[in-house]
Motif scaffolding. Structure first.
Motif, PDB file in Angstrom:
ATOM      1  N   SER A  25     -47.990  17.274   7.147  1.00 23.92           N
ATOM      2  CA  SER A  25     -49.048  18.237   7.480  1.00 23.92           C
ATOM      3  C   SER A  25     -48.443  19.508   8.062  1.00 23.92           C
ATOM      4  O   SER A  25     -49.123  20.506   8.238  1.00 23.92           O
ATOM      5  CB  SER A  25     -50.019  17.614   8.489  1.00 23.92           C
ATOM      6  OG  SER A  25     -49.340  17.390   9.720  1.00 23.92           O
ATOM      7  N   ASN A  26     -47.141  19.455   8.355  1.00 23.24           N
ATOM      8  CA  ASN A  26     -46.549  20.548   9.115  1.00 23.24           C
ATOM      9  C   ASN A  26     -45.308  21.077   8.413  1.00 23.24           C
ATOM     10  O   ASN A  26     -44.333  21.432   9.050  1.00 23.24           O
ATOM     11  CB  ASN A  26     -46.178  19.994  10.508  1.00 23.24           C
ATOM     12  CG  ASN A  26     -45.916  21.096  11.486  1.00 23.24           C
ATOM     13  OD1 ASN A  26     -46.402  22.210  11.311  1.00 23.24           O
ATOM     14  ND2 ASN A  26     -45.114  20.802  12.500  1.00 23.24           N
ATOM     15  N   GLU A  27     -45.322  21.108   7.081  1.00 24.17           N
ATOM     16  CA  GLU A  27     -44.109  21.479   6.349  1.00 24.17           C
ATOM     17  C   GLU A  27     -44.269  22.845   5.693  1.00 24.17           C
ATOM     18  O   GLU A  27     -45.383  23.338   5.514  1.00 24.17           O
ATOM     19  CB  GLU A  27     -43.797  20.433   5.273  1.00 24.17           C
ATOM     20  CG  GLU A  27     -44.830  20.369   4.171  1.00 24.17           C
ATOM     21  CD  GLU A  27     -44.544  19.298   3.138  1.00 24.17           C
ATOM     22  OE1 GLU A  27     -43.416  18.788   3.102  1.00 24.17           O
ATOM     23  OE2 GLU A  27     -45.456  18.988   2.358  1.00 24.17           O
ATOM     24  N   ASN A  28     -43.143  23.443   5.354  1.00 27.30           N
ATOM     25  CA  ASN A  28     -43.143  24.729   4.657  1.00 27.30           C
ATOM     26  C   ASN A  28     -42.514  24.532   3.288  1.00 27.30           C
ATOM     27  O   ASN A  28     -41.293  24.478   3.165  1.00 27.30           O
ATOM     28  CB  ASN A  28     -42.316  25.750   5.450  1.00 27.30           C
ATOM     29  CG  ASN A  28     -42.958  26.067   6.779  1.00 27.30           C
ATOM     30  OD1 ASN A  28     -44.117  26.462   6.830  1.00 27.30           O
ATOM     31  ND2 ASN A  28     -42.221  25.857   7.857  1.00 27.30           N
ATOM     32  N   LEU A  29     -43.351  24.416   2.288  1.00 26.62           N
ATOM     33  CA  LEU A  29     -42.825  24.206   0.943  1.00 26.62           C
ATOM     34  C   LEU A  29     -42.403  25.534   0.331  1.00 26.62           C
ATOM     35  O   LEU A  29     -43.045  26.566   0.553  1.00 26.62           O
ATOM     36  CB  LEU A  29     -43.890  23.544   0.058  1.00 26.62           C
ATOM     37  CG  LEU A  29     -44.261  22.110   0.440  1.00 26.62           C
ATOM     38  CD1 LEU A  29     -45.498  21.660  -0.322  1.00 26.62           C
ATOM     39  CD2 LEU A  29     -43.094  21.160   0.185  1.00 26.62           C
ATOM     40  N   GLY A  30     -41.307  25.537  -0.435  1.00 28.39           N
ATOM     41  CA  GLY A  30     -40.856  26.730  -1.141  1.00 28.39           C
ATOM     42  C   GLY A  30     -41.102  26.578  -2.636  1.00 28.39           C
ATOM     43  O   GLY A  30     -41.573  25.530  -3.096  1.00 28.39           O
ATOM     44  N   THR A  31     -40.752  27.626  -3.375  1.00 33.49           N
ATOM     45  CA  THR A  31     -40.990  27.577  -4.821  1.00 33.49           C
ATOM     46  C   THR A  31     -40.134  26.481  -5.472  1.00 33.49           C
ATOM     47  O   THR A  31     -40.522  25.901  -6.484  1.00 33.49           O
ATOM     48  CB  THR A  31     -40.639  28.915  -5.497  1.00 33.49           C
ATOM     49  OG1 THR A  31     -39.284  29.236  -5.161  1.00 33.49           O
ATOM     50  CG2 THR A  31     -41.548  30.025  -5.029  1.00 33.49           C
ATOM     51  N   SER A  32     -38.974  26.178  -4.862  1.00 41.62           N
ATOM     52  CA  SER A  32     -38.117  25.152  -5.465  1.00 41.62           C
ATOM     53  C   SER A  32     -38.647  23.741  -5.207  1.00 41.62           C
ATOM     54  O   SER A  32     -38.083  22.769  -5.693  1.00 41.62           O
ATOM     55  CB  SER A  32     -36.685  25.292  -4.949  1.00 41.62           C
ATOM     56  OG  SER A  32     -36.682  25.153  -3.538  1.00 41.62           O
TER      57      SER A  32
END
Ligand SMILES: [Fe+2]
Length: 309
Positions: free
Chosen positions: A242-249
């Motif tokens: 719930s507390n993550e920062n997803l990137g395009t990769s």
């Protein structure tokens, strides 16, 4: 199966049929039955069907690593990972981690793993696609040795399929419970002159891989396995998404999670899953991935260039 504690013996349906050391067996004991699951042996592993209705079970997929006979097979049991299985499986949908975690770390630690230079090439782009087995993965490398690498698919729900040079490998990430996972590893090495043959029903000895940590409990980071274990366990036993920062990769991870959610919903509705379910025996003679590009050629090229430089 006989219990090693007091010798009670159970048949394949789970019914207890022998009560040694019990002078008088009660009615209640005679009815004693454990939950049981149908088992199949293949390629040195035992597979249990744990789905709702064994009568409607799909076929056990006959992966090439398990059924090829033109070489030798080995089975390894990795040290249990103290984290949820999904963190380990998401690693397989995470194509770019091989650059830093394996390629760059290898250089920083001076390890010289034979495949590290392969993974250290600059990644120009990557593609993911849904396929019948899970997720297709393609990576375009630039730099001195450019290549379009078609990796084997991430196999749904819990399998890594990867070539290690000429060796074809599968990892099964098997949940022990929510917080612990066992990784079963099968490698198949083709022997081209046909001098070694391993039938699919051969009894394959297995080996426990020692814990990959230093005496003071730190990750030793000396192998790709240890590097991956560090990255998977240090997310926390159950990673808080719930507390993550997803990137395009992380596109592959997002696609995998979506697939998992959809398949769970289908099963909850009493429907058949649609990914990596095999019901046609003709299709199940052997499942292989002829389109993949093996790292072996590129590794040779990279070594030749390094020598020349
Ligand atoms: Fe990895």
């Amino acid at each position: 199966m006989r219990c090693c504690y007091h010798g009670w013996l159970y048949d394949t349906t789970g019914q207890c049929i022998e009560f040694p050391l019990e002078p008088k067996v009660s009615r209640q004991q005679q009815d004693l039955r454990l939950k049981s699951y149908p088992l199949q042996a293949l390629g040195g592993l035992l597979f249990a069907y744990m789905g709702p209705d064994p009568q409607k079970a799909p076929l056990l997929p006959r992966w090439d690593v398990l059924v090829r006979e033109d070489g030798k097979r080995e089975v390894k049991v990795f040290p249990d990972h103290h984290c949820n299985w999904l963190q380990i499986q998401e690693n397989t949908a995470d194509s770019t981690h091989t650059f830093y975690l394996h390629g760059i770390m290898d250089r920083e630690l001076g390890l010289n793993h034979p495949f590290a230079a392969y993974y250290r090439r600059p990644i120009e782009s990557m593609e993911f696609g849904f396929c019948e087995w899970g997720l297709d993965k393609t990576i375009v490398y630039g730099g001195d040795v450019p290549e379009t690498e078609i990796r084997p698919p991430m196999i749904f729900p819990n399998i890594l399929r990867i070539p290690n040079g000429p060796v074809e490998v599968m990892h099964w990430r098997v949940p022990i419970d929510d917080e612990n996972t066992r990784i079963l590893f099968v490698a198949f090495t083709p022997v081209n002159n046909g001098s070694v043959r391993t039938p699919e029903d051969a009894v394959i000895p297995f080996e426990y891989v020692p814990v990959m940590k230093t005496p003071d409990g730190e990750y030793d980071l000396q192998s790709f396995f240890s590097q991956d274990q560090m990255a998977q366990e240090t997310q926390g036993v159950i990673y808080d998404r719930s507390n993550e920062n997803l990137g395009t990769s992380d596109r592959g991870i997002v696609m995998y999670r979506r697939m998992l959610q959809e398949q769970i919903e289908r099963v909850e509705q009493g429907k058949d899953p649609t990914v990596a379910v095999v019901r046609d025996p003709a299709k199940n003679r052997m499942i292989d991935f002829p389109n993949i590009t093996s790292p072996a050629d590129a590794i040779e090229l990279i070594r030749a260039k390094e020598k020349a430089a």
